[in-house]
Design a protein around this motif. Sequence first.
Motif: not given
Length: 341
Positions: A94-112
Amino acid sequence: MLDPLPEWPTFGLAEDVRPVLVQAQASGKTLVLATLVALEGGGPRPVGTQMVFAEGLVAGYFSGGCVEGDIAGHAAQCLEDGEPRRLVYGEGSPWPDIRLLCGARIEVFLERVATDDAALAELLRLTAARRPALWVSDGKRRVCGPPGEATMWKEAITRPYEPVPRLVVVGWDPAALAIAALGAQAGFETSLIRPKGPETPPPIPGVAYLRGEPGEALASVGLDAWTSVAVATHDLETDQAALRAALPSDAGYVGLLGARARLPERLARLRASSVTESAIARLHAPIGLDLGGAKAPWEVAVSVIGEITALRYARASGSTSTSPPASTAGAPAGRRSSASA
């Protein structure tokens, strides 16, 4: 409240975030644990990579670009409302302006994670006991335990942990000091053994110092599968004592610094001391990767830490491409490093 990320990302030098988890728990700080749970396209960090965010504390990195700054913002929100989040960067984000220079796709899980969280306490207990652990969490419910014992469920993410890699260096010359210093910087729990050495420890941050005889000192450290031993004294008797203790042990790596021409004599002495052929076959000698004639202390250190690291990842992947040298055959030419004396 989270502080802005420092301008110099030294926090990214921490490969293992567990020391920061210890700091957060000891200081009573609720934290946000971020885990890379999916990767497409060959990103810079593997699945399982983690970051930790807490008041005054941050460790780890995912891309080295602007991703960390955005994740920090979401971590601050997670810290405030306690709701877990799954962030996507790259295709479908949902944030297309934030990209990894290598062109990868990552998913990051956050938990408190609260400071009194039972799973956190169990993770740190298993870490202190040098036992593998498995973290299982959906952000609301979490458990941690030895692999095979921890409960898992469909919605949860899992993250395995191995004991912190340990390095024991036997020696006292500049090459030994460089190996110990680089090992500590690379994240190894590092000890330096100098039998009957000076009472003052070496001026190397993060390195424990032992003055006992090799067998006694190695036994006090404890040699398990996640421990590497680098024997680098240039003293034949001390080297032999260290090898007699290390080779039959559970140590995952045993290497010997020394000239190739002297190796047959050293192996013969080990056999005469009733060290078995299977134990001798584990010896990496001469120690280190082949750097093409490098012999300066830091060059030797790079070759040794490089070999230990390469073997660790080869074993983790199930590869057989990196294996112990044919020591029992006299370490034939063409395989080993020039990290010798």
